[in-house]
Design a protein around this motif. Structure first.
Motif, mmCIF file in Angstrom:
data_model
loop_
_atom_site.group_PDB
_atom_site.id
_atom_site.type_symbol
_atom_site.label_atom_id
_atom_site.label_comp_id
_atom_site.label_asym_id
_atom_site.label_seq_id
_atom_site.Cartn_x
_atom_site.Cartn_y
_atom_site.Cartn_z
ATOM 1 N N ILE A 1 6.525 8.395 -5.230
ATOM 2 C CA ILE A 1 6.136 8.898 -6.552
ATOM 3 C C ILE A 1 6.843 10.216 -6.877
ATOM 4 O O ILE A 1 7.231 10.457 -8.013
ATOM 5 N N GLU A 2 7.025 11.067 -5.871
ATOM 6 C CA GLU A 2 7.729 12.327 -6.128
ATOM 7 C C GLU A 2 9.153 12.060 -6.593
ATOM 8 O O GLU A 2 9.679 12.750 -7.459
ATOM 9 N N ARG A 3 9.756 11.038 -6.021
ATOM 10 C CA ARG A 3 11.120 10.693 -6.436
ATOM 11 C C ARG A 3 11.126 10.191 -7.874
ATOM 12 O O ARG A 3 11.932 10.631 -8.689
ATOM 13 N N VAL A 4 10.216 9.257 -8.177
ATOM 14 C CA VAL A 4 10.213 8.656 -9.506
ATOM 15 C C VAL A 4 9.958 9.705 -10.582
ATOM 16 O O VAL A 4 10.597 9.711 -11.626
ATOM 17 N N PHE A 5 9.028 10.623 -10.311
ATOM 18 C CA PHE A 5 8.665 11.598 -11.330
ATOM 19 C C PHE A 5 9.470 12.895 -11.210
ATOM 20 O O PHE A 5 9.205 13.858 -11.929
ATOM 21 N N GLY A 6 10.425 12.948 -10.284
ATOM 22 C CA GLY A 6 11.245 14.141 -10.126
ATOM 23 C C GLY A 6 10.441 15.371 -9.776
ATOM 24 O O GLY A 6 10.570 16.422 -10.388
ATOM 25 N N ILE A 7 9.588 15.231 -8.794
ATOM 26 C CA ILE A 7 8.766 16.360 -8.363
ATOM 27 C C ILE A 7 9.309 16.861 -7.029
ATOM 28 O O ILE A 7 9.519 16.090 -6.102
ATOM 29 N N SER A 8 9.555 18.177 -6.926
ATOM 30 C CA SER A 8 10.105 18.684 -5.671
ATOM 31 C C SER A 8 8.990 19.053 -4.731
ATOM 32 O O SER A 8 8.654 20.224 -4.579
ATOM 33 N N GLY A 9 8.412 18.048 -4.104
ATOM 34 C CA GLY A 9 7.372 18.290 -3.114
ATOM 35 C C GLY A 9 7.882 17.965 -1.730
ATOM 36 O O GLY A 9 9.093 17.871 -1.496
ATOM 37 N N MET A 10 6.981 17.775 -0.814
ATOM 38 C CA MET A 10 7.334 17.460 0.570
ATOM 39 C C MET A 10 8.062 16.125 0.676
ATOM 40 O O MET A 10 8.975 15.963 1.487
ATOM 41 N N GLY A 11 7.628 15.162 -0.130
ATOM 42 C CA GLY A 11 8.223 13.829 -0.069
ATOM 43 C C GLY A 11 9.702 13.873 -0.398
ATOM 44 O O GLY A 11 10.536 13.376 0.367
ATOM 45 N N SER A 12 10.042 14.499 -1.525
ATOM 46 C CA SER A 12 11.461 14.528 -1.883
ATOM 47 C C SER A 12 12.232 15.418 -0.915
ATOM 48 O O SER A 12 13.396 15.158 -0.604
ATOM 49 N N LEU A 13 11.589 16.473 -0.408
ATOM 50 C CA LEU A 13 12.250 17.333 0.577
ATOM 51 C C LEU A 13 12.649 16.519 1.803
ATOM 52 O O LEU A 13 13.787 16.580 2.281
ATOM 53 N N MET A 14 11.714 15.699 2.274
ATOM 54 C CA MET A 14 11.978 14.930 3.483
ATOM 55 C C MET A 14 13.087 13.911 3.236
ATOM 56 O O MET A 14 13.987 13.746 4.068
ATOM 57 N N VAL A 15 13.047 13.254 2.086
ATOM 58 C CA VAL A 15 14.074 12.258 1.788
ATOM 59 C C VAL A 15 15.441 12.935 1.651
ATOM 60 O O VAL A 15 16.438 12.492 2.231
ATOM 61 N N ASP A 16 15.493 14.039 0.899
ATOM 62 C CA ASP A 16 16.759 14.761 0.737
ATOM 63 C C ASP A 16 17.306 15.208 2.088
ATOM 64 O O ASP A 16 18.494 15.072 2.385
ATOM 65 N N ALA A 17 16.403 15.736 2.911
ATOM 66 C CA ALA A 17 16.826 16.240 4.221
ATOM 67 C C ALA A 17 17.363 15.101 5.084
ATOM 68 O O ALA A 17 18.365 15.261 5.783
#
Ligand code: ATP
Ligand code: SF4
Ligand code: MG
Lengths: 317, 329
Positions: free
Chosen positions: A261-277
């Protein structure tokens, strides 16, 4: 067995799980290809500087010793530095901005799921076999079977793009504005909540119906207690225990949902941090994220166990 | 009978199952008199529980109960609204359950149960209301009455912390709180061991004498029935096949099924176990024999038994039997 004794055992168990879990996380990161010294020092590093780096961070030591060094650093609040993302920031600072966002969205979603499921599950059980039950149960099945990214897009299309009630992208951190956070976080929270609400509602419905058949409920009726009293103190009070247990078990799925959901809504939380990392092969950051998730899940499970123990005297007294 | 606490005429109960009603109890006629224990006896599945629960309207929603008469001390129970019926429970009608462990709210302490029942009973009379105010002292006294000397301790416990015998005593104390006019007890000692069972039976006897109420006691155990009951109704496959004073039923059982039950009870006593057990099984409620329901298992069965169900026949001495051997009613 007293309640305090139970509490001690559960906390001890949770700590042991954190220890084992973090060792596994550490081990997996060790097994990942590539020399961290190279990653930090860059391709231009000489063999001497590499050796010095290995010595400084204990990379020549046996694996258990290395784990000890790492664990000690973590316990002192030092999670290391990012090697690819965010210009070699201390990971601690990264988490400090990301974690509250994810916690907020996750909690928001959980609360929505609990509220929806309490209403829908209770309504379905009270109107068992009637239209309300069929409608609520069908919606619950729909909520469970919808892929969360797809549901997110539906929400965005309907409530952000068409109706323009909510932003379609981005998130206002609660630190900036609480109202903004609740407003911009609503659609993502709802997207996370939908499948959980479906599962919770079905569990609650089944549990209420099962409890309503118990002999103590008939006994309560035989004393002439009013139906609402019987429902609240006999049926709901006992049916809520399995409901809370399942709630605790579902928290781990909540994490999977948060990442998407963080990816879909473009939210920079832990989820997108982990995926980016992960994509940037920034192992220390992945490691720190995994550790945070582990501690988070165990903490929530511990909390749920304590609540259950308070609700169910048979467990501890 | 003017001293009847409960009069049941032609009671029938079935369960809605997939569009049709499966009848499990029919043509039940009985009377529980003031100060009397009526035993309802029969093998497992014969419909004893369904009968008791039908009278108290405690069956699940899919149950359908009909009767010509269901009179409780002059009140027509059939015509009472759900709310008016509820007012009868916990004040004048009581039920004691088979499994004392399962009859308590597992999340609440014993004291909570007592408090709620005291408050409920407080609506019955000003004296009950006064006792409800002092429910703690009154509880300790009641618990002492049912053989629990350390009531204050017991009240602090959760149900799972007490033994079955203790819980059954407490359940009886709960009934004593509101002093009902009719008690239906459904095999209340089946889950207890022998010694405790004897104690609880004695307690029931005392309780019933003290309250001077009507008591319908459901059991499958002939020995218990002999000890406790003034009269006995023998139930087979949802119908009462013989009813009468306990002494006469034991000394001279009329119905072949009653004779079989007694023979197997005696066989247990003399350790020739199971030899005398009645061969065969209860008929399936969905597929009953056309005539006498006991016919497939009866030694005396003849052609006319298959023709139509025999009617209840008064054989004198307050006894009724449903069998062609004793006339056609
Ligand atoms: N809620 C229900 N729905 C459908 N059928 C039921 C229900 N309750 C009881 N029955 C059926 O009614 C019949 C009589 O059951 P009941 O419980 O009254 O027997 P019983 O004489 O009390 O036996 P036991 O000695 O085992 O308690 C059985 O065939 C049972 O399957
Ligand atoms: S009516 Fe016939 S079958 Fe039934 S009990 Fe009497 S003798 Fe037996
Ligand atoms: Mg029964």
């Amino acid at each position: 067995m007293g309640f305090l004794w139970y509490l001690t055992i559960r906390i001890g168990g949770a700590l042991a799980t954190v220890a084992v879990g973090s060792f596994l996380i550490f081990l997996i990161m060790k097994l990942a290809p590539g020399d961290p010294a190279l990653a930090v020092l860059g391709e231009s590093a000489t063999p001497e500087t590499i050796a010095a780096y290995h010595k400084e961070f204990g990379l020549d030591e046996p694996i258990l010793v290395q784990f000890g060094i790492w664990a000690k650093m973590v316990l002192q609040g030092d999670l290391g530095k990012s090697i690819a993302l965010a210009g070699k920031f201390p990971i601690k600072d990264l988490l400090a901005t990301r974690l509250p966002i994810t916690l907020f969205i996750g909690m928001y979603g959980l609360v929505i799921a609990v509220v929806i499921s309490l209403i829908a599950g209770t309504a379905a059980a009270l109107r068992h076999g009637k239209l309300t039950d069929t409608v609520a149960t069908s919606i619950a099945v729909l909520g469970i079977s919808m892929p969360d990214f797809w549901f997110s897009y539906v929400l965005i299309l309907a409530f952000a793009l068409s109706l323009d009630w909510f932003p379609s992208y981005g998130f206002t951190a609660p630190g900036e504005s609480w109202i903004g956070a609740f407003h911009s976080g609503f659609l993502p929270a709802l997207a996370i909540a939908a499948p959980m609400a479906g599962v919770f509602a079905r569990i609650l419905r089944a549990s209420l119906l099962e409890t309503a058949r118990r002999e103590y409920v008939t006994a309560a009726r035989s004393y002439g207690f009013a139906a609402p009293f019987v429902f609240v103190h006999y049926v709901f009070r006992n049916a809520v225990i399995p409901f809370v247990t399942v709630l605790g078990l579902q928290v781990r799925y909540l994490l999977g949902g948060v990442v998407i959901i963080e990816r879909v809504f473009g939210i920079s939380g832990m989820g997108s941090l982990m995926v980016d990392a992960a994509f940037a092969r920034d192992y220390p950051v992945v490691q720190a994220c995994a550790l945070t998730f582990l501690v988070g899940v165990l903490f929530v499970n511990l909390l749920v166990d304590i609540v259950c123990a308070l609700l169910d005297p048979r467990r501890t007294r | 009978m003017s001293d009847a606490t409960l009069t049941v005429r032609n009671l029938a109960t079935g369960f809605k199952m997939g569009g049709r009603v499966m009848n499990v109890v029919r043509e039940v006629n009985l009377e529980v008199r003031k100060g009397e224990v009526l035993g309802l006896i029969g093998e497992s599945g014969s419909g004893k529980t369904v009968t008791g629960m039908s009278i108290l309207r405690l069956l699940p929603d899919n149950a359908v109960t009909e009767a010509d008469t269901l009179d409780f001390l002059g009140t027509d129970l059939l015509s009472l609204s759900a709310e008016r019926f509820r007012e009868m429970r916990g004040t004048r009608l009581a039920m004691v359950f088979q499994d004392p462990v399962g009859a308590f709210n597992p999340s609440k302490k014993i004291s909570w149960h007592l408090k709620q029942v005291f408050e409920r009973a407080g609506t019955k009379s000003p004296e009950h209301a006064a006792r409800a105010k002092n429910w703690r002292q009154a509880s300790i006294k009641l618990l002492a009455d049912v053989g629990i000397p350390h009531g204050a301790n017991v009240m602090r416990q959760y149900p799972h912390q007490l033994s079955g015998g203790m819980l059954q005593r407490t359940l009886i104390a709960l009934v004593l709180v509101f002093e009902p006019d009719l008690i239906v007890a459904d095999e209340p000692t089946t889950n207890l061991d022998n010694i405790v069972e004897r104690q609880i039976l004695r307690l029931f006897r005392d309780l019933q004498k003290r309250l001077d109420c009507g008591f319908l006691y459901v059991t499958h155990d002939m020995t218990i029935a002999a000890m406790l009951c003034d009269r006995i109704a023998v139930m087979y496959a949802g119908s009462i096949v013989e009813i009468g004073p306990t002494k006469q039923i034991f000394s001279d059982p009329k119905h072949p099924y009653t004779q079989g039950l007694l023979a197997s009870a005696l066989a247990l006593d003399t350790k020739t176990e199971r030899l005398q057990e009645i061969p065969g099984e209860l008929p399936n409620p969905g597929n009953l024999p056309p005539g006498c329901l006991f016919e497939p298992r009866c030694k005396f069965a003849k052609a006319e038994c298959r023709a139509k169900p025999p009617a209840m026949t008064d054989v004198g001495g307050g006894r009724n039997v449903r069998c062609v051997l004793y006339g056609h009613g």
